[in-house]
Every structure is written in C-alpha cells, then in structure tokens.
Design an enzyme around this catalytic site. Sequence first.
Site, short mmCIF file in Angstrom:
data_model
loop_
_atom_site.label_atom_id
_atom_site.label_comp_id
_atom_site.label_asym_id
_atom_site.label_seq_id
_atom_site.Cartn_x
_atom_site.Cartn_y
_atom_site.Cartn_z
N ASN A 208 -3.05 -8.27 11.33
CA ASN A 208 -3.05 -7.62 12.64
C ASN A 208 -3.69 -8.55 13.67
OD1 ASN A 208 -6.00 -6.97 12.84
ND2 ASN A 208 -5.53 -5.86 10.96
N LYS A 287 7.15 -17.99 -3.52
CA LYS A 287 7.71 -17.66 -2.20
C LYS A 287 9.02 -16.87 -2.34
CE LYS A 287 9.25 -19.70 2.04
NZ LYS A 287 10.04 -20.80 2.53
N ILE A 305 -13.26 0.78 3.06
CA ILE A 305 -14.59 0.17 2.86
C ILE A 305 -15.69 1.04 3.46
CG2 ILE A 305 -15.98 -1.90 3.29
CD1 ILE A 305 -13.23 -3.40 3.60
N LYS A 335 -12.86 11.67 12.92
CA LYS A 335 -13.00 10.49 12.06
C LYS A 335 -14.43 10.36 11.55
CE LYS A 335 -10.05 7.22 12.71
NZ LYS A 335 -9.29 6.16 13.32
N LYS A 339 -14.99 10.32 7.60
CA LYS A 339 -15.53 9.14 6.92
C LYS A 339 -16.97 9.37 6.45
CE LYS A 339 -12.33 5.83 8.49
NZ LYS A 339 -11.81 4.59 7.92
#
Length: 411
Positions: A208, A287, A305, A335, A339
């Site tokens: 990202n 590949k 994590i 959230k 979490k």
Amino acid sequence: MNLLAEKRILLGVSGGIAAYKSAELVRRLRAAGAMVRVVMTSAATGFVSARTFQALSGEIVRCGWSDDQSGMDHIELARWAERILIAPASADTLARLAQGRADDLLAAICLASRAPLLVAPAMNQAMWRHAATRDNVQRLLERGVQVCGPDTGEQACGDVGPGRMLEPQILQQVLSDSFANGRLAGLKVVVTAGPTREAVDPVRFLGNRSSGKMGYAVARAAREAGASVALVSGPVALEAPTGIQRVMVESAQEMLEAVLARIEGCDIFIATAAVADYRPVAPEPQKIKKQASDWSLQLEPVPDILAMVAALEKRPWCVGFAAETEHLEQNARKKRMHKGVEMIAANQVGGELGFESDNNELLLVWEGGERQLPVADKNLLADQLVEQVADLYADQNTAHEPLENHAKHSA
Ligand code: CTP
C-alpha cells in the site's frame, strides 16, 4: 520537533586528543540549528586550533583570561548559555570543577553559570580508574553534573579500557535529550510504522501507499518525551530517527514477530502501520509467468497485530490508528472497542491528506473523551498525540496506584 534549534550551547574544550572530535560536534550542533560558543583551555589549543572552532561555530572562540575583553565576558557567557558541555573533559578539568576553581576562564564560567553542566570525560584508562578521579566524578554527580560516558575501547596511548570520549553523534543526542520534556521518561514504547508487503511470488507483492511518515514522527516524539523507543518499520524510504532502535520488516507476519519479540516490559504500544489486511494463501516460490487466461489470487487474512498485543495477558497501553472514509467518530469508537485498545487516532482519508502527505488531521478518541487535532504537519501532530497519550497514561496509572501509595503522596 528539533529540540536543539535556537538553543544556546557553550562548549568547553579541554586538553586531550579527543578535542578533534569536538570539531565535528560543533558542526553537528550548528547543523541542528543550535548556537554554539566555544571556550578552550590553554591545554586544548595544543591539540586543535581556535580557528577550527571559530570557523565551525561562526563565533569568537575564547582561550583564556586574555580573551575576556571586557573583564565581564565570563559572566556574560555564563548567563548566555542554556547548557554547558565540556567535551573532552580531561582528568585535570574534572578535578578543577570538583574543587570549584575559578582560575581559568572555562572553570570560572562553570562556577558563574546556572545552566546545567554536562561533561564528557576523555583520558587514559588508568587516570579514569584512579581513586582521585573517581572521587571527583562522584562529587560532580552529587552536584547534579551529568557525566556522559566515557566509552570503553582502544585508546590513543595504546591502552584498552574506559576513557574514550563519546562519539559526537551521541553527545548531540544527549544534549538534545536534555531539552526534552521527559513526559515519558523511563517508559518503553514500541511503534509500528509504514506499509507491509505480502509476497505473491519472489518479485511481486501486495502493498500500500503508506510512507511511514506519521509512525516515524510518533517514534521521534516519544523519544523526545524521554521514552526508550523501538520502531518496527515496514519498507519505507525514511532514515532511522536518532536514538531509536529500528527494526526493518517486510510482511505482516514479520512485523508481528518483531513486535512480540519486543513487547515484554513495553509500557505503550502505538500501531501506526498500514498493515495489509490480506495476504496470498500460497506465495509462489518461482516467478509467476503470464498466461492468456484470467487468473485469480486466493487471499487469507493476516494476523491483527494491534488486537493481538491488546489481548496479551501483560499488555501495554495501546493506541491504534484508523483510516476512515465516513462516519469518522462513530467508526473510530467502534474500532476502539473491537480492537480492545485505550485510544484510536482516526483520520478521514480521501482528498489531499493521509498517506503520502506531510500533513494530516486526527481525531483522538478514548473512553469518555476525544480531542480534535486540526490539520498540521505530521511532526506537530505526533507531538500532540504523544502529549495526549502521556496525560492519559499518567491519569490511568494514578487511578490504578495502590491505596497505600496514595496515602504516601498525600502524607
Ligand atoms: N493493524 C494491525 N494489524 C493488522 C491490521 C491493522 O496492527 N493486521 C492496526 C493498524 O496499525 C492500525 C489499526 O490496527 O493501528 C487499525 O487498522 P485498520 O486497517 O484501520 O483497521 P481494520 O481492523 O483493518 O478495519 P477496517 O480495514 O475494516 O477499517
């Protein structure tokens, strides 16, 4: 925030071969924006010329009473300095400071100044170990002088042992730390930053656009607030901030392992990393070749994590980040609960702010409170975030303090 910018540092240089390293220290301090004035003892001038320091500091260098033009320069310098660092500090200089002598310019300035005094001893190992030096150092420590080093290793005279002056880079950090506010002093902080890369095959990955800027700024801010910081970073093009232990990783799995390896004794965990949510189930060892037909990649979720750290039995105080496209506050609160963390720093994504930008804005939410941090440079936001974390962390620790401690404090 650069803690050395505009700071007035008086550098005392006494006699010793390490004096040449102090020239590099002056260069570094100037580059960090500090103003540096150098006072040399006459012994120091036998090792490095005053001109070297003059050129590097851009200021007149004083080498003794004859340079005290007005007869009051030493008082003016003593008042001017915000910090006095003597590097190298010879055995003789330590002895003179311990006795409070005022018969040379540098010693007189130290006596006349209220600025914190730091010394970086440099001498032969036997001189450092001598009982007289030990006594002098002890007296200085008792008076609040900060004794930096010395390092141990090979010496100019061929001996091996303690007595090498600390490297300029370390002395710069020590000076910088001496200006830190210390809100997180003594705490261990682990920060994750940057993106992760999930291998598809040996040459391709899912990733990202995270630049890591926010996480690096948070790590620096925590360091400057006095914490000892470990930064677990995905692949980014940023330099490691000074004074921070940085560990580079690639995948979410590696990030998880690096975090868990450092989480014991961690007081605060700040997860800024843009961890991939999914990874290829079976990355190809070779590949993958082009094919004419459609091709699809099967993905599986990666470990969360932050949620895993928050679920540990002995867990740190946890901060998560959230990038949301809508219902910022509502989603951030959800959230936080989901979490199981103390705080969420949420930002609206889309538009010009976010991943690659130098600026951002954050909404901090915690149980029973929130704080909006308006658009600003990520460094400033990181300072404000760390300040808020320090406040809440301190409140929580006071609230959980055993009753007998409360009694002690109020006694
Ligand atoms: N995070 C993490 N490990 C993951 C995913 C996220 O540690 N595998 C952390 C991020 O570092 C961040 C927080 O969790 O601090 C929120 O991540 P985010 O991706 O916004 O939340 P998700 O749980 O993935 O939810 P969603 O993508 O649905 O918004």
